[in-house]
Design an enzyme around this catalytic site. Sequence first.
Site, PDB file in Angstrom:
ATOM      1  N   ASP A 131       0.771  -1.113   0.185  1.00 22.88           N
ATOM      2  CA  ASP A 131      -0.113  -0.042   0.030  1.00 22.88           C
ATOM      3  C   ASP A 131       0.857   1.122  -0.131  1.00 22.88           C
ATOM      4  OD1 ASP A 131       0.982   0.069   2.492  1.00 22.88           O
ATOM      5  OD2 ASP A 131      -0.788   0.019   3.398  1.00 22.88           O
ATOM      6  N   ASP A 168      -8.224  -7.358   0.258  1.00 21.08           N
ATOM      7  CA  ASP A 168      -7.368  -7.700   1.224  1.00 21.08           C
ATOM      8  C   ASP A 168      -8.112  -7.507   2.550  1.00 21.08           C
ATOM      9  OD1 ASP A 168      -6.785  -4.671   0.910  1.00 21.08           O
ATOM     10  OD2 ASP A 168      -5.959  -5.090   2.815  1.00 21.08           O
ATOM     11  N   CYS A 197     -13.662 -28.412   7.023  1.00 20.80           N
ATOM     12  CA  CYS A 197     -12.091 -27.908   6.676  1.00 20.80           C
ATOM     13  C   CYS A 197     -11.025 -28.709   6.403  1.00 20.80           C
ATOM     14  CB  CYS A 197     -11.759 -26.691   7.581  1.00 20.80           C
ATOM     15  SG  CYS A 197     -10.296 -26.019   7.122  1.00 20.80           S
ATOM     16  N   CYS A 256      -7.758 -27.991   6.149  1.00 18.06           N
ATOM     17  CA  CYS A 256      -6.711 -27.659   6.576  1.00 18.06           C
ATOM     18  C   CYS A 256      -5.945 -28.755   7.726  1.00 18.06           C
ATOM     19  CB  CYS A 256      -6.690 -26.263   7.003  1.00 18.06           C
ATOM     20  SG  CYS A 256      -6.984 -25.945   8.871  1.00 18.06           S
ATOM     21  N   CYS A 296      -7.249 -28.462  11.256  1.00 16.27           N
ATOM     22  CA  CYS A 296      -8.554 -29.158  11.390  1.00 16.27           C
ATOM     23  C   CYS A 296      -8.384 -30.844  11.225  1.00 16.27           C
ATOM     24  CB  CYS A 296      -9.673 -28.839  10.575  1.00 16.27           C
ATOM     25  SG  CYS A 296     -10.251 -26.974  10.940  1.00 16.27           S
ATOM     26  N   HIS A 321      -5.672 -21.811  10.191  1.00 21.21           N
ATOM     27  CA  HIS A 321      -7.199 -22.155   9.821  1.00 21.21           C
ATOM     28  C   HIS A 321      -7.902 -20.987   9.174  1.00 21.21           C
ATOM     29  CE1 HIS A 321     -11.073 -23.618   9.674  1.00 21.21           C
ATOM     30  NE2 HIS A 321     -11.469 -22.426  10.242  1.00 21.21           N
TER      31      HIS A 321
HETATM   32 ZN   LIG Z   1      -9.117 -25.585   9.365  1.00 26.59          ZN
END
Ligand SMILES: [Zn+2]
Length: 378
Positions: A92, A272, A310, A312, A315, A341
């Site tokens: 930025d 963002d 999820c 990930c 998880c 996560h």
């Molecule tokens: Zn997750």
Amino acid sequence: MNFSFEVLKADSGGARRGRLTTPHGAIETPVFMPVGTQAAVKSLRNEALEELGARIILGNTYHLYLRPGHELIRKLGGLHKFMSWDRAILTDSGGYQVFSLSELRKITDEGVRFRSHLDGSEHLLTPEKASEIQLALGSDIAMVLDECIETPAPREIAESAVKRTTAWAKRARDFFLKCGSRNGDLNQWQFGIVQGATFADLRRESAQQLLAIDFPGYAVGGLAVGEPHDVTCEMTAVTTELLPKNKPRYLMGVGRPEQLADYVALGVDMMDCVLPTRAARHACIYTCEGKVLIKNARYAQDQRPLDPECSCSVCKRYTRAYLRHLFAAGELTAAILATHHNIHFYLDFIRQIREAIEFGNLAKFSSEVQARYAAGPA
Ligand SMILES: [Zn+2]
């Protein structure tokens, strides 16, 4: 040419599926960009960001200019090398932080004079200086300095900020075109920022003035700063309507997961927000059913993953009960796991949005998400 943007598919409503190519790799759009304010996405290693599939992150000009200093980063080979991140970076202009964090700021046509929030030292940020700092950092995409105002703003304040933002954008563009090329090749893309607060005609005026300067991409700034979501959408829509179809559009500082699809539907390509990282540090977990406040006593014996849907690595391995305990005990690992996560959730969510555009069912996807969020977590 190191840079390009192509729209691969546009749906009937205005949502676009595209690809932004930079010297540090291609980015599928719409994209959500995790925020790495001080050359780090808080509590995540770059290895984790790579594992999560982040192709572009944000760096913050104001912070990096004050500490460690752009000249030091230039000397050490630029921001990519300094932070050991080979993928794309957008910086930025520092304007937003000067207006929100620093003390004793004084705005003139020349620039903004301010005192550092770190040590009280005095600095002058001009459109040229903001461009120079970002050239030293060597980010892939740089933003021009704009005048950020508080909203709701009286019309005359918004009008004068638009006028100054345009004048500054011209100066930033001139400076950049003079200094930004190496051997004739541009190593950075510079985006203009449309202002105009919540006045549709000022937004249009600002967009038209910036179009005349001719940037390779355009951002919509000064929104999602407290106004209602439908106003954010309306102002975004009046702006994206005017922006060229073949150039990327970046809506700055948004947003909540359930809002992202709305912005994409208005033709936004890039977004963002500090929300997924900041919320994670405050024990707020984003899931397919909405927010889970993991410190809540009801999760003390909950053996389920943070988000049952999820995939990930957090998880797959850890339970809500464990994460709740880590937050209660003040363990650093709590922030690391929660952030991992949440960033996975955001990046996967935007991936689903891209898929929905490809299949032509973004509206259906969006209404299903709204319904699930309205029902709340089980
Ligand atoms: Zn997750």
